[in-house]
Design an enzyme around this catalytic site. Sequence first.
Site, short mmCIF file in Angstrom:
data_model
loop_
_atom_site.label_atom_id
_atom_site.label_comp_id
_atom_site.label_asym_id
_atom_site.label_seq_id
_atom_site.Cartn_x
_atom_site.Cartn_y
_atom_site.Cartn_z
N ARG A 49 19.42 5.82 -16.43
CA ARG A 49 18.27 5.14 -15.85
C ARG A 49 18.71 3.89 -15.10
O ARG A 49 18.20 3.56 -14.04
CB ARG A 49 17.23 4.77 -16.92
CG ARG A 49 16.11 3.90 -16.37
CD ARG A 49 14.98 3.69 -17.36
NE ARG A 49 15.41 3.45 -18.72
CZ ARG A 49 15.85 2.27 -19.17
NH1 ARG A 49 15.97 1.24 -18.35
NH2 ARG A 49 16.21 2.15 -20.43
N TYR A 102 -1.19 5.28 5.39
CA TYR A 102 -1.07 6.55 4.67
C TYR A 102 -2.04 6.57 3.49
O TYR A 102 -2.18 5.58 2.76
CB TYR A 102 0.37 6.73 4.20
CG TYR A 102 0.59 7.78 3.15
CD1 TYR A 102 0.15 9.08 3.34
CD2 TYR A 102 1.24 7.46 1.96
CE1 TYR A 102 0.36 10.04 2.36
CE2 TYR A 102 1.45 8.41 0.98
CZ TYR A 102 1.00 9.70 1.19
OH TYR A 102 1.20 10.65 0.22
N ASP A 175 7.35 0.42 6.12
CA ASP A 175 7.51 1.83 5.76
C ASP A 175 8.08 2.53 6.99
O ASP A 175 7.39 2.72 8.00
CB ASP A 175 6.16 2.42 5.37
CG ASP A 175 6.25 3.86 4.90
OD1 ASP A 175 7.24 4.54 5.28
OD2 ASP A 175 5.35 4.32 4.18
N LYS A 200 10.84 13.08 3.20
CA LYS A 200 10.53 13.47 4.57
C LYS A 200 11.81 13.62 5.39
O LYS A 200 12.64 14.46 5.10
CB LYS A 200 9.57 12.44 5.16
CG LYS A 200 8.38 12.08 4.28
CD LYS A 200 7.58 13.26 3.77
CE LYS A 200 6.23 12.89 3.17
NZ LYS A 200 6.25 12.12 1.93
#
Length: 380
Positions: A49, A102, A175, A200
């Site tokens: 982690r 978004y 972004d 993406k």
Amino acid sequence: MNHGFETLAVHAGQEADPHTGAVVPPIYAVSTYKQDGVGGLRAGYEYSRSANPTRTALEEAVAAVEGGARGLAFASGLAAEDTLLRAVCRPGDHVLIPDDAYGGTYRLFSRVLEPWGVSFDPVPLGDLSAVRAAVRSGSTRVIWVETPTNPLLNVADIAGLAQIAHDAGALLVVDNTFASPYLQQPLALGADVVVHSTTKYVGGHSDVVGGALVARSADLGERLAYHQNAIGAVAGPFDAWLTLRGLKTLGVRMERHCDNAERVVDLLLSHKRVTQVLYPGLPDHPGHEVAAKQMRRFGGMVSFRVAGGEEAAVEVCNRARLFTLGESLGGVESLIEHPGRMTHASAAGSPLEVPADLVRLSVGIETIDDLLTDLSEALG
């Protein structure tokens, strides 16, 4: 850092394995690491982690292609967004977001962060005067930017917004998912943090979900890294490996995405059923000059509006065949969707509601004549 983009994408953080000479970083499917005595960590690894060698390779590569001091990889783009905002905001703080953000980002602010005590205002980020007027002295902590925006493809002046943010003592967060690191470098224009849904264009093959943050300064990067570990929404090693593999070909893929998108735009402009085409590469696009200044090319995303309203737009989506009906974007295959009923349904009834007659395309890298035929048939 003096190397070109494609060289960094292939080599940054990806030195040959010292034990075997493998030229691709291995998938370290491991949760914990043997210590050489109490507190004696090998290369700093103790628990996956906190850090994993495969994820480290991706984080170094993403930081390199964005020109940042520190990169961090997450389980999704929204996990990256949430970690960032909890690291830099506190209850009582205020954020400016795009007025066409978004849908998932809007949902995060309206349903998760606002109940936590962080307020926000949607603003047309292409209007610097409106942004300046919306800043709340002493409480605005972040100006959140998408450029181009999803799905209306509006463009914001990153350098201009950076000046406004810094004058107010706020951070500028960009972004960069739609543009990708290949087409746009927000940190070089004054942004403090870049956000990606690596699902993406960075991943590029519709086979992995992920997110990333890249900080311009080492201090902010360390702060974000602390929260990444404390919150724990990290990218797994196999997801990091797939994303790293996708990043290697980002430059060549983006060139083909852009080539194909430009041909699709030409078709749409000439079609009688299309009432408006939204694409930053068009000279009459309101953000064209800014996009030409801060982007290498204009991207693979195209939106358009259809005569006949919502049902006609839905019909176009349903009739397409090569353009696969589906959410997401940025993969090698072309996708089509109806934002109002799909990716942006969560914004219905809000100031961010998108036009009902809007169709969004993610133009892939297929043979362009095949794509044009399919789209012509879908439009009827």
